[in-house]
Design an enzyme around this catalytic site. Structure first.
Site, PDB file in Angstrom:
ATOM      1  N   GLN A 198       0.864  -1.179   0.000  1.00 28.60           N
ATOM      2  CA  GLN A 198       0.000   0.000   0.000  1.00 28.60           C
ATOM      3  C   GLN A 198       0.903   1.231   0.000  1.00 28.60           C
ATOM      4  O   GLN A 198       1.445   1.622   1.033  1.00 28.60           O
ATOM      5  CB  GLN A 198      -0.927  -0.028   1.210  1.00 28.60           C
ATOM      6  CG  GLN A 198      -1.741  -1.320   1.324  1.00 28.60           C
ATOM      7  CD  GLN A 198      -2.772  -1.466   0.213  1.00 28.60           C
ATOM      8  OE1 GLN A 198      -3.748  -0.718   0.152  1.00 28.60           O
ATOM      9  NE2 GLN A 198      -2.559  -2.425  -0.680  1.00 28.60           N
ATOM     10  N   ALA A 239     -11.898   2.526   4.030  1.00 24.84           N
ATOM     11  CA  ALA A 239     -10.920   1.653   3.382  1.00 24.84           C
ATOM     12  C   ALA A 239     -10.076   2.417   2.357  1.00 24.84           C
ATOM     13  O   ALA A 239     -10.275   3.605   2.107  1.00 24.84           O
ATOM     14  CB  ALA A 239     -11.636   0.478   2.715  1.00 24.84           C
ATOM     15  N   HIS A 240      -9.129   1.687   1.752  1.00 27.48           N
ATOM     16  CA  HIS A 240      -8.167   2.318   0.844  1.00 27.48           C
ATOM     17  C   HIS A 240      -8.823   2.877  -0.406  1.00 27.48           C
ATOM     18  O   HIS A 240      -9.789   2.337  -0.926  1.00 27.48           O
ATOM     19  CB  HIS A 240      -7.049   1.339   0.469  1.00 27.48           C
ATOM     20  CG  HIS A 240      -7.501   0.072  -0.192  1.00 27.48           C
ATOM     21  ND1 HIS A 240      -6.651  -0.945  -0.480  1.00 27.48           N
ATOM     22  CD2 HIS A 240      -8.720  -0.338  -0.617  1.00 27.48           C
ATOM     23  CE1 HIS A 240      -7.297  -1.933  -1.060  1.00 27.48           C
ATOM     24  NE2 HIS A 240      -8.561  -1.578  -1.157  1.00 27.48           N
ATOM     25  N   ASN A 241      -8.287   4.035  -0.831  1.00 29.04           N
ATOM     26  CA  ASN A 241      -8.706   4.710  -2.055  1.00 29.04           C
ATOM     27  C   ASN A 241     -10.148   5.205  -2.035  1.00 29.04           C
ATOM     28  O   ASN A 241     -10.712   5.545  -3.080  1.00 29.04           O
ATOM     29  CB  ASN A 241      -8.479   3.833  -3.287  1.00 29.04           C
ATOM     30  CG  ASN A 241      -7.007   3.657  -3.608  1.00 29.04           C
ATOM     31  OD1 ASN A 241      -6.405   2.649  -3.214  1.00 29.04           O
ATOM     32  ND2 ASN A 241      -6.423   4.637  -4.286  1.00 29.04           N
TER      33      ASN A 241
END
Length: 334
Positions: A198, A239-241
């Site tokens: 990440q 969460a990511h993005n």
């Protein structure tokens, strides 16, 4: 705090009905208030408390019309809820604020501590960290290498901000929050899950508040973004993005899966779940425990799983309650 209703009216642009010279020493809910407290009525369902409250003064709307005699002094204002918030901010701003660097703590070489900043004991400030004026970093905070924190931002005790993440001005990050932990990215390969590095960051824009123990994951690459003025309650997972726009409010235990885009001005109840890779528009309202698996447009009121129009949900609930009676009647007609 000691102030009179006359003084409160001067601060708020209100008008006084009753004794304008009594001493006010604190704030309280109208049902729990005692002599010396000021309270407020913003919701009509609490209006009956005006006849039983022990509060010395009560903030009410300009059109408030009580029935019968009341003992409390009334302070009439345009919006009691907004006014009580302003008064609480006024009182909070009058409290002494910490400054300086407490020991022991670690501040990497080359990090400049700006005027009026505070670094609490046992905090870790990594290499290349940039701090704005008047930041308040409370004890046991971790700021990883290259973190940026804007002016007048407060990071409460025990919060963690991983390397490279950026926080804007006038933000509040509450205790236990984690900003920039790895996103949940794994690729299945030969029966095992291989970790996907990440490599992105988290960007928190100005005037954002992040609740206690809320977690915001760094992007796989690029940025996870929380837009200006958005407020996140405690125990939320982003969460990511994920990209969240401006002036949204999210209640506790909401989860937002990866790469979802949420627009501006949305109101999200507790325990809502947003699927990944969807788009949500502007000015929507989501009832508590709603599940949102698909794209949502603008200006909708949704509840349930999958989330549907709130009025349709209420109708369906009525029908559901009648099912037992319906099937009993069907059996009896045979």
């Amino acid at each position: 705090m000691e102030i009179t209703p006359k003084g409160l009216a001067a601060l708020t642009g209100g008008s006084v009905e009753g004794d304008e010279n009594i001493i006010i020493r604190g704030f309280a809910k109208i049902e729990d208030a005692k002599e010396g407290d000021v309270s407020f009525i913003a919701n009509p369902k609490y209006s009956h408390f005006i006849h039983t409250t022990k509060a010395s003064a009560v903030l009410v709307g300009r059109d408030f019309n009580p029935e019968g005699d009341i003992a409390a002094t009334l302070i009439r204002v345009d919006d009691p809820y907004v006014t009580i918030a302003e008064l609480l901010r006024y009182v909070e701003s009058s409290k002494p604020v910490p400054e300086g660097i407490e020991q022991p703590c670690f501040v990497a070489d080359g990090v400049e501590i700006p005027p009026h900043a505070y670094i609490g004991a046992f905090s870790y400030i990594g290499k290349g960290v940039r701090l704005g004026r008047n930041v308040k970093i409370y004890p046991q905070v971790y700021l990883g290498d290259g973190v940026e924190v804007g002016e007048d931002t407060v990071i409460r005790a025990g919060a963690k901000v991983y390397e490279g993440c950026r926080i804007g001005q006038r933000c509040i990050v509450h205790s236990g929050a984690v900003i920039g932990a790895d996103g949940f990215g794994f690729a299945p390969h030969d029966g095992v899950f291989e970790k996907i590095p990440q490599t992105g960051i988290v960007v928190i824009e100005d005037d954002v508040e992040i609740g206690a123990n809320t977690t915001i994951d760094r992007a796989t690459f690029g940025q996870t973004v929380i837009g200006k003025g958005t407020k996140l309650d405690n125990l939320i997972q982003v969460a990511h993005n994920v990209t969240i726009g401006q002036n949204n409010v999210f209640a506790s235990q909401t989860g937002i899966a990866g790469s979802t885009h949420i627009g501006n001005g949305n109101m999200v109840g507790g325990q809502c779940g947003f699927a990944g890779h969807i788009k949500v528009g502007d000015r929507n309202e989501f009832g508590a425990q709603s599940g949102i698996p698909n794209n949502v447009g603008d200006g909708q009121r949704l509840i349930g799983y999958p989330a549907i129009d709130a009025r349709q949900f209420a109708k369906n609930l009525v029908y559901l309650k009648r099912l037992d009676k319906f099937f009993s009647e069907q059996r009896n007609t045979k």
